[in-house]
Design an enzyme around this catalytic site. Structure first.
Site, mmCIF file in Angstrom:
data_model
loop_
_atom_site.group_PDB
_atom_site.id
_atom_site.type_symbol
_atom_site.label_atom_id
_atom_site.label_comp_id
_atom_site.label_asym_id
_atom_site.label_seq_id
_atom_site.Cartn_x
_atom_site.Cartn_y
_atom_site.Cartn_z
ATOM 1 N N HIS A 1 71.993 116.089 23.355
ATOM 2 C CA HIS A 1 72.943 114.963 23.253
ATOM 3 C C HIS A 1 72.224 113.743 22.664
ATOM 4 O O HIS A 1 72.757 113.041 21.808
ATOM 5 C CB HIS A 1 73.453 114.579 24.642
ATOM 6 C CG HIS A 1 74.515 115.477 25.202
ATOM 7 N ND1 HIS A 1 75.683 115.741 24.540
ATOM 8 C CD2 HIS A 1 74.590 116.153 26.380
ATOM 9 C CE1 HIS A 1 76.450 116.549 25.286
ATOM 10 N NE2 HIS A 1 75.796 116.814 26.406
ATOM 11 N N HIS B 1 69.111 120.254 27.419
ATOM 12 C CA HIS B 1 70.535 119.984 27.178
ATOM 13 C C HIS B 1 70.772 118.504 26.844
ATOM 14 O O HIS B 1 71.321 118.165 25.795
ATOM 15 C CB HIS B 1 71.337 120.390 28.422
ATOM 16 C CG HIS B 1 72.801 120.111 28.325
ATOM 17 N ND1 HIS B 1 73.722 121.081 28.024
ATOM 18 C CD2 HIS B 1 73.517 118.965 28.472
ATOM 19 C CE1 HIS B 1 74.937 120.541 27.987
ATOM 20 N NE2 HIS B 1 74.833 119.264 28.269
ATOM 21 N N GLU B 2 70.331 117.631 27.736
ATOM 22 C CA GLU B 2 70.556 116.190 27.513
ATOM 23 C C GLU B 2 69.790 115.724 26.283
ATOM 24 O O GLU B 2 70.234 114.826 25.564
ATOM 25 C CB GLU B 2 70.155 115.383 28.753
ATOM 26 C CG GLU B 2 70.886 115.759 30.048
ATOM 27 C CD GLU B 2 72.410 115.734 29.960
ATOM 28 O OE1 GLU B 2 72.958 114.981 29.133
ATOM 29 O OE2 GLU B 2 73.055 116.499 30.710
ATOM 30 N N GLU C 1 79.017 118.308 22.950
ATOM 31 C CA GLU C 1 78.563 119.404 23.804
ATOM 32 C C GLU C 1 77.995 120.546 22.954
ATOM 33 O O GLU C 1 77.093 121.263 23.396
ATOM 34 C CB GLU C 1 79.736 119.872 24.670
ATOM 35 C CG GLU C 1 79.344 120.661 25.891
ATOM 36 C CD GLU C 1 78.440 119.919 26.867
ATOM 37 O OE1 GLU C 1 78.298 118.681 26.790
ATOM 38 O OE2 GLU C 1 77.845 120.596 27.711
HETATM 39 ZN ZN ZN Z 1 76.489 117.929 28.049
#
Ligand code: ZN
Length: 497
Positions: free
Chosen positions: A265, A261-262, A291
């Site tokens: 980003h 997830h990160e 997101e």
């Molecule tokens: Zn996030």
């Protein structure tokens, strides 16, 4: 470049430096700073905020914003002027002293929240949160007295987002998700998760993080991984992006998917065009779009069978004892179990948005002034029961679980759900251009990153979220891609017919 634009660029550089310093402090605060050091850090942050406020509200910026428009501007310059004008309107409506005071308040609130959460005692946090809600309502009214205050706040995180859009969007989601959860619970064949119990050595999990970042194509010369209570990503500039994770001995999937997830980003920030560096356009455009990138990697790619097939041999090699008799398909099903639960950050893809809806309903009422801060715990528990069917045993795993309100970030949560839905539409568009599953299964995620860099990442804040979605997907945002994706994926996993 005209003279006023050159001056504007110098001002942007100063803002960049201030932001850089604030991000370093924030990163330090969340990772290695000693626990009893927030007072001094709070003072430093307040002073930096005051500098920023003075820089943004002094006579120079409004003068330059006027002067610069007298000469023709390039597309990028026009976008810079638009972005700075937006920030100027937002910051200049709040008096300097109040602005610095708010910064001090949020630093103290953070510390109060940590103590309240540890003790599961909302009353320790309540007085701070009351002040924060009051300040946010006041700031919203100052910025745009003609709009509902919560609409003003939503727009700050996702330009153009309103309660009307959210109500419709969440309504559509609930119509599909609620019956899907019922079918999963009543008719579904629950995957075996017994092998996920662990324990999983932290050394092994750290090794896995390195492997995941490698597969994702994250350049470690420009991106490090640290450890913090809650995983997050912060960017100093495109050449220095930091992600964090949190390792649990009993649950390897938590950190595994936090890193994916990160990492999503981080990839976004690492691929902003060089020409935007040092300007106010460097960085992701909105919370929702940011997101969407992390969710795309975490869910649409990371929790797909092709991705699990690509990385499972590495996971098995690191944890031979726990996973020797397990297949990639079994692992894939186990990490996709859907079950109503208490904690948002641990929620699966099906129930996640319901957690967001609980927060959305509370925020709407708090900012409208129809819910008192003291009534949050009871209202939280009632909504969790209504939306997810779970009983909340204490505030630590209830209304004290998220950090966002400490910083006054009301209006932020809906962008998580929006980003999750954007991601499904983006993945669908990607599939029309190349064989996503085949590329992912071969571990060739460069096909994904070059597609996203071209359609979205390079633009930073130069284009609006709506423009970027249209550019990537060929059509405006449509939540059906997300609901269709959920129904298809979970009908297969739970063998619903
Ligand atoms: Zn996030």
């Amino acid at each position: 470049m005209n003279k006023a634009m050159q001056e504007l660029r110098r001002l942007e550089k100063k803002l960049y430096a201030l932001q850089y310093a604030q991000n370093v402090i924030e990163y330090d605060d969340a990772t290695v700073a000693p626990p009893e050091s927030y007072e001094g850090r709070g003072e430093a942050v307040a002073e930096l905020s005051a500098f920023e406020h003075a820089l943004m509200t002094g006579e120079t910026l409004p003068r330059l914003l006027e002067e610069v428009k007298k000469e023709p501007l390039s597309e990028q310059e026009a976008a810079e002027v638009e972005e700075l004008s937006r920030r100027y309107r937002r910051i200049s409506c709040v008096p300097a002293e109040e602005y610095a005071e708010f910064s001090r308040l949020t630093t103290r609130a953070m510390s109060a929240w940590e103590k309240a959460k540890a003790a599961s005692d909302f009353s320790l946090y309540q007085p701070y949160l009351e002040k924060i809600v009051a300040a946010r309502r006041r700031f919203a009214a100052l910025l745009d007295p003609d709009k509902a205050p919560y609409d003003v706040l939503l727009d700050q995180f996702e330009p153009g987002l309103t309660m009307e859009t959210c109500d419709r969007f969440f309504g559509e989601l609930r119509e599909v998700i609620t019956p899907l959860i019922r079918r999963i619970t009543e008719e579904g064949k629950k995957p075996d998760t017994s092998f996920l119990r662990g324990p999983w050595s932290l050394a092994g999990q750290r090794k896995l993080s390195d492997r995941v970042m490698e597969v994702m194509g994250i350049d470690r010369a420009h991106c490090t991984i640290g450890e913090s209570e809650h995983p997050f990503t912060t960017e100093f500039y495109k050449g220095d992006v930091r992600i964090t994770t949190h390792y649990f001995e009993e649950d390897m999937a938590s950190s595994f998917y936090s890193v994916v997830h990160e990492g999503g980003h981080a990839l976004y920030e690492l691929h902003i065009a060089d020409r935007l560096m040092g300007t106010c356009l460097a960085g992701g455009v909105s919370m929702g779009l940011h997101e969407s990138q992390s969710r795309l990697y975490e869910n649409n790619i990371g929790r797909s069978l092709p991705f699990v097939r690509a990385v499972f041999p590495s996971i098995q090699e690191i944890f031979p004892e726990q996973l020797s008799g397990v297949t990639a398909e079994e692992f894939y099903k186990a990490v996709n179990v859907a079950e109503p639960s208490l904690i948002r950050t641990e929620a699966d893809e099906v129930t996640y948005c319901l957690h967001i809806m609980v927060r959305y309903e509370l925020e709407k009422q708090l900012i409208a002034g129809t819910l008192a801060v003291g009534d949050i715990p009871a209202e939280w528990n009632r909504l969790m029961k209504e939306y997810l069917g779970v009983e909340v045993p204490c505030d630590r795993v209830g209304c004290l679980q998220d950090v966002h309100w400490c910083s006054g970030d009301f209006g932020y949560f809906p962008s998580y759900a929006l980003g999750t839905a954007y991601a499904a539409q983006i993945a669908d568009a990607m599939r029309r251009d190349f064989d996503l599953d085949a590329a992912v299964e071969r571990g060739e995620l460069s096909a994904v990153s070059s597609w996203l860099a071209e359609k979205i990442w390079q633009y930073g804040k130069e284009k609006s979220p709506a423009w970027l979605i249209k550019n990537a997907c060929g059509a405006p945002f449509d939540p059906h891609y997300y609901t269709d994706y959920l129904v298809k994926k979970y009908s297969e996993i739970y063998e619903l017919d």
